[in-house]
Scaffold this active site. Structure first.
Site, PDB file in Angstrom:
ATOM      1  CB  SER A  97      48.624  35.364   5.038  1.00 53.75           C
ATOM      2  OG  SER A  97      49.017  35.435   6.373  1.00 53.75           O
TER       3      SER A  97
HETATM    4  N1  SAH Z   1      47.422  32.498   9.825  1.00 61.82           N
HETATM    5  C1  SAH Z   1      46.542  33.641   9.795  1.00 61.82           C
HETATM    6  C2  SAH Z   1      47.320  34.939   9.606  1.00 61.82           C
HETATM    7  C3  SAH Z   1      47.015  35.855  10.674  1.00 61.82           C
HETATM    8  S1  SAH Z   1      48.032  37.285  10.860  1.00 61.82           S
HETATM    9  C4  SAH Z   1      45.433  33.481   8.765  1.00 61.82           C
HETATM   10  O1  SAH Z   1      45.496  32.549   7.966  1.00 61.82           O
HETATM   11  O2  SAH Z   1      44.468  34.272   8.768  1.00 61.82           O
HETATM   12  C5  SAH Z   1      48.956  36.858  12.292  1.00 61.82           C
HETATM   13  C6  SAH Z   1      48.192  36.484  13.543  1.00 61.82           C
HETATM   14  O3  SAH Z   1      49.154  36.211  14.549  1.00 61.82           O
HETATM   15  C7  SAH Z   1      47.284  37.583  14.117  1.00 61.82           C
HETATM   16  O4  SAH Z   1      45.992  37.074  14.287  1.00 61.82           O
HETATM   17  C8  SAH Z   1      47.935  37.930  15.455  1.00 61.82           C
HETATM   18  O5  SAH Z   1      47.007  38.298  16.469  1.00 61.82           O
HETATM   19  C9  SAH Z   1      48.637  36.625  15.790  1.00 61.82           C
HETATM   20  N2  SAH Z   1      49.749  36.725  16.732  1.00 61.82           N
HETATM   21  C10 SAH Z   1      50.694  37.703  16.823  1.00 61.82           C
HETATM   22  N3  SAH Z   1      51.564  37.427  17.825  1.00 61.82           N
HETATM   23  C11 SAH Z   1      51.161  36.234  18.363  1.00 61.82           C
HETATM   24  C12 SAH Z   1      51.641  35.421  19.422  1.00 61.82           C
HETATM   25  N4  SAH Z   1      52.695  35.774  20.167  1.00 61.82           N
HETATM   26  N5  SAH Z   1      50.992  34.276  19.700  1.00 61.82           N
HETATM   27  C13 SAH Z   1      49.897  33.887  18.979  1.00 61.82           C
HETATM   28  N6  SAH Z   1      49.397  34.624  17.971  1.00 61.82           N
HETATM   29  C14 SAH Z   1      50.023  35.784  17.666  1.00 61.82           C
END
Ligand code: SAH
Length: 218
Positions: A67
Site C-alpha cells: 500500500s
Molecule cells: N498490508 C499489505 C497490503 C497488501 S495488499 C502490505 O503492507 O503490503 C492486500 C493483501 O490482501 C494481498 O496480499 C492479498 O493477497 C491479501 N488478501 C486479499 N483477500 C484476502 C483474504 N480473504 N484473506 C487474507 N488476505 C487476503
C-alpha cells in the site's frame, strides 16, 4: 542472497516521505516515527529500490501491491493502537503494514490468503526484528477464531461488505478499520463494537485497494 542496506540517502528520502505524509494530514507522531524507522525499500523488489520512498503503491507479485505509505499511515492512525494490544490484520502482503504495527509494539496476528506471498514473507529476514508478529496462511474472511477476541482489526484489502465473522472476533470496546466498497473506490470505515451486538460506524475518506477475495490460494 540479497544484501539489505539502509544508507544515508535512503534515510534522507524516508524523512522527506514522512514530511510529505505529515503535510497530507497525518498527525500521530508514533505512526510517523514508525514510517521513519522502517526501510521500505527492503520490502520491494530491488528494481524499485530507487523509488521506494515515493508516496505510492508498488507491485509485490501475484497481482498484489504494497500500500501507499499515506494509506498505511492513515489506517494505522485510525486504528489508534496501544502497546501490547492484540491486533488482527487481514492481508499481510509484503508485511510492511505489519512491521509498522510491530514498531508500535502491538501483539499482531496477520493473515495472507496467497501461499506464495506468505512463503516469501516467511523467509524475509527483516521481520525477525518484530517477534510480536505472528504470520498465518488462511482466508481473512474467517479471521482467527482460536485467538479471538481482538482489541483491533485492520483490513488492508477492499471488502465488498463488512465481514460478520470479523465483527464477532472483536472485543466489546474494540475497533475495526476497513475499506468497504465493491467498485474501484472504497470508503474507509471505522467500526466500534459498543456491545455484544451493537456497533457504531464512522465514515472517512475514499481509497482504492486490491479486492479482498474469498478462500485460500495455494
Ligand atoms: N498490508 C499489505 C497490503 C497488501 S495488499 C502490505 O503492507 O503490503 C492486500 C493483501 O490482501 C494481498 O496480499 C492479498 O493477497 C491479501 N488478501 C486479499 N483477500 C484476502 C483474504 N480473504 N484473506 C487474507 N488476505 C487476503
Amino acid at each position: 542472497m540479497r544484501r539489505y542496506e539502509d544508507n544515508y540517502k535512503q534515510k534522507g528520502l524516508r524523512k522527506q516521505l514522512v514530511d510529505n505524509i505529515r503535510q497530507k494530514g497525518i498527525t500521530d507522531e508514533n505512526v510517523l516515527a514508525a514510517i521513519n524507522n522502517i526501510p521500505r525499500h527492503y520490502f520491494l523488489d530491488t528494481a524499485f529500490e530507487g523509488i521506494a520512498y515515493e508516496d505510492r503503491a508498488f507491485p509485490i507479485g501475484e497481482g498484489q501491491t504494497i500500500s501507499q505509505p499515506y494509506t498505511v499511515a492513515y489506517q494505522t492512525q485510525l486504528l489508534d493502537v496501544k502497546p501490547f494490544e492484540k491486533v488482527l490484520e487481514i492481508g499481510t502482503g509484503s508485511a510492511y503494514q505489519a512491521c509498522v504495527l510491530g514498531e508500535l509494539k502491538v501483539n499482531l496476528y496477520t493473515i495472507e490468503r496467497q501461499k506464495k506471498l506468505f512463503d516469501l514473507v516467511k523467509t524475509f529476514p527483516y521481520k525477525s526484528k518484530y517477534p510480536t508478529i505472528k504470520f498465518f496462511y488462511g482466508d481473512g474472511y474467517e479471521g482467527l477464531p482460536t485467538y479471538a477476541p481482538f482489541d483491533k482489526i485492520l483490513v488492508t484489502a477492499a471488502a465488498p461488505a463488512i465481514p460478520e465473522k470479523l465483527l464477532k472476533q472483536l472485543k466489546v470496546g474494540g475497533k475495526m478499520v476497513i475499506p468497504v466498497g465493491a467498485q474501484d473506490i472504497q470508503r474507509m470505515l471505522r467500526i466500534t463494537k459498543t456491545g455484544e451486538d451493537e456497533f457504531q460506524e464512522e465514515v472517512f475518506d475514499d481509497f482504492s485497494f486490491v479486492p479482498m477475495l474469498t478462500g485460500k490460494k495455494g
